[in-house]
Design a protein around this motif. Structure first.
Motif, PDB file in Angstrom:
ATOM      1  N   VAL A   1       0.653  -1.004   0.070  1.00  0.00           N
ATOM      2  CA  VAL A   1      -0.052   0.201   0.065  1.00  0.00           C
ATOM      3  C   VAL A   1       0.866   1.258   0.041  1.00  0.00           C
ATOM      4  N   GLN A   2       1.036   1.979  -1.187  1.00  0.00           N
ATOM      5  CA  GLN A   2       1.892   2.984  -1.334  1.00  0.00           C
ATOM      6  C   GLN A   2       1.351   4.166  -0.239  1.00  0.00           C
ATOM      7  N   GLY A   3       2.555   5.022   0.094  1.00  0.00           N
ATOM      8  CA  GLY A   3       2.060   6.118   0.683  1.00  0.00           C
ATOM      9  C   GLY A   3       0.888   7.155   0.294  1.00  0.00           C
ATOM     10  N   GLY A   4      -0.049   7.525   1.057  1.00  0.00           N
ATOM     11  CA  GLY A   4      -1.102   8.228   0.741  1.00  0.00           C
ATOM     12  C   GLY A   4      -2.037   7.403  -0.151  1.00  0.00           C
ATOM     13  N   ALA A   5      -1.994   6.124  -0.110  1.00  0.00           N
ATOM     14  CA  ALA A   5      -3.003   5.464  -0.959  1.00  0.00           C
ATOM     15  C   ALA A   5      -3.663   4.518  -0.028  1.00  0.00           C
ATOM     16  N   GLU A   6      -4.978   3.949  -0.542  1.00  0.00           N
ATOM     17  CA  GLU A   6      -5.779   2.855   0.279  1.00  0.00           C
ATOM     18  C   GLU A   6      -6.020   1.589  -0.809  1.00  0.00           C
ATOM     19  N   MET A   7      -6.157   0.785   0.019  1.00  0.00           N
ATOM     20  CA  MET A   7      -6.744  -0.455  -0.777  1.00  0.00           C
ATOM     21  C   MET A   7      -8.017  -0.967  -0.186  1.00  0.00           C
ATOM     22  N   ALA A   8      -9.323  -1.189  -1.038  1.00  0.00           N
ATOM     23  CA  ALA A   8     -10.228  -1.555  -0.369  1.00  0.00           C
ATOM     24  C   ALA A   8     -10.436  -3.212  -0.592  1.00  0.00           C
ATOM     25  N   PHE A   9     -11.011  -3.769   0.606  1.00  0.00           N
ATOM     26  CA  PHE A   9     -11.404  -5.274   0.394  1.00  0.00           C
ATOM     27  C   PHE A   9     -13.158  -5.175   0.519  1.00  0.00           C
TER      28      PHE A   9
END
Length: 196
Positions: free
Chosen positions: A105-113
């Motif tokens: 998960v990159q800085g400033g990013a998000e990942m949704a499940f």
């Protein structure tokens, strides 16, 4: 004699200072500024010993964070799965989901499940969980395998708590967990197809 004693003291002081400096500049936590938001888990269907977890991972820091896996003391196993990749695959031999490799998960990013996309498959719960129950879920980060833990609420697939009159299905789920059996019906899940 005095000259060598002074050198010894200076060398010892320098070594102590260097060691102190190393301690102060130690690496940040493996999970960095990663945070888990809006965690929830689906109740197991009658005849199944699998539950599914969903949440959003958000990295509020600038450094990327590697996520290696998931864990929960409430289950025997927790595995990240990719439903979207299985849906696009011509070969659906993995039971509708493919294992999700470690990801960043990159800085400033998000990942949704989310349902139908990414999920955490939770196998063999320690007891029957019903809507409204709370379950501790963790993501495992970085080379030191640090754990970032949150509390997830058991809800239906739409994120809603079911109506109070849904006790028959809950009673059957409780019996399945108690007996350790798999009902084999349409809702039954074969762990071996999604675990590897």
């Amino acid at each position: 004699m005095r000259y060598s004693s002074i050198l010894s003291l200076l060398a010892a002081a320098g070594l102590a200072g260097a060691l102190a400096g190393c301690g102060q500049s130690g690496a940040a936590s493996d999970c960095g500024q990663l945070a888990i938001h809006d965690a929830w888990v689906t109740p197991a269907h009658a005849g199944s010993r699998e539950m599914l977890g969903y949440f959003t991972l958000r990295n509020d820091g600038s450094a990327p964070v590697t996520v290696n896996g998931a864990a929960s003391n409430a289950f025997d196993r927790a595995i990240f799965q990719n439903k979207a990749a299985a849906a696009q695959s011509a070969n659906n031999a993995n039971g509708g989901a493919q294992p999700l490799a470690p990801f960043t998960v990159q800085g400033g990013a998000e990942m949704a499940f989310r349902p139908g996309e990414r999920e955490v498959a939770l196998y063999s719960p320690s007891r029957a969980y019903s809507a409204g129950d709370h379950i501790k879920l963790s993501v495992i980060c970085g080379s030191q395998h640090a754990k970032l833990t949150t509390t997830a609420t058991v809800r239906d697939r739409h994120g809603n708590l079911p109506a109070a009159g849904d006790s028959e299905d809950a009673a059957d789920r409780q019996q399945v967990i108690k007996d350790g059996r798999d009902g084999g019906g349409a809702g039954a899940t074969d762990d071996s197809k999604t675990a590897n």
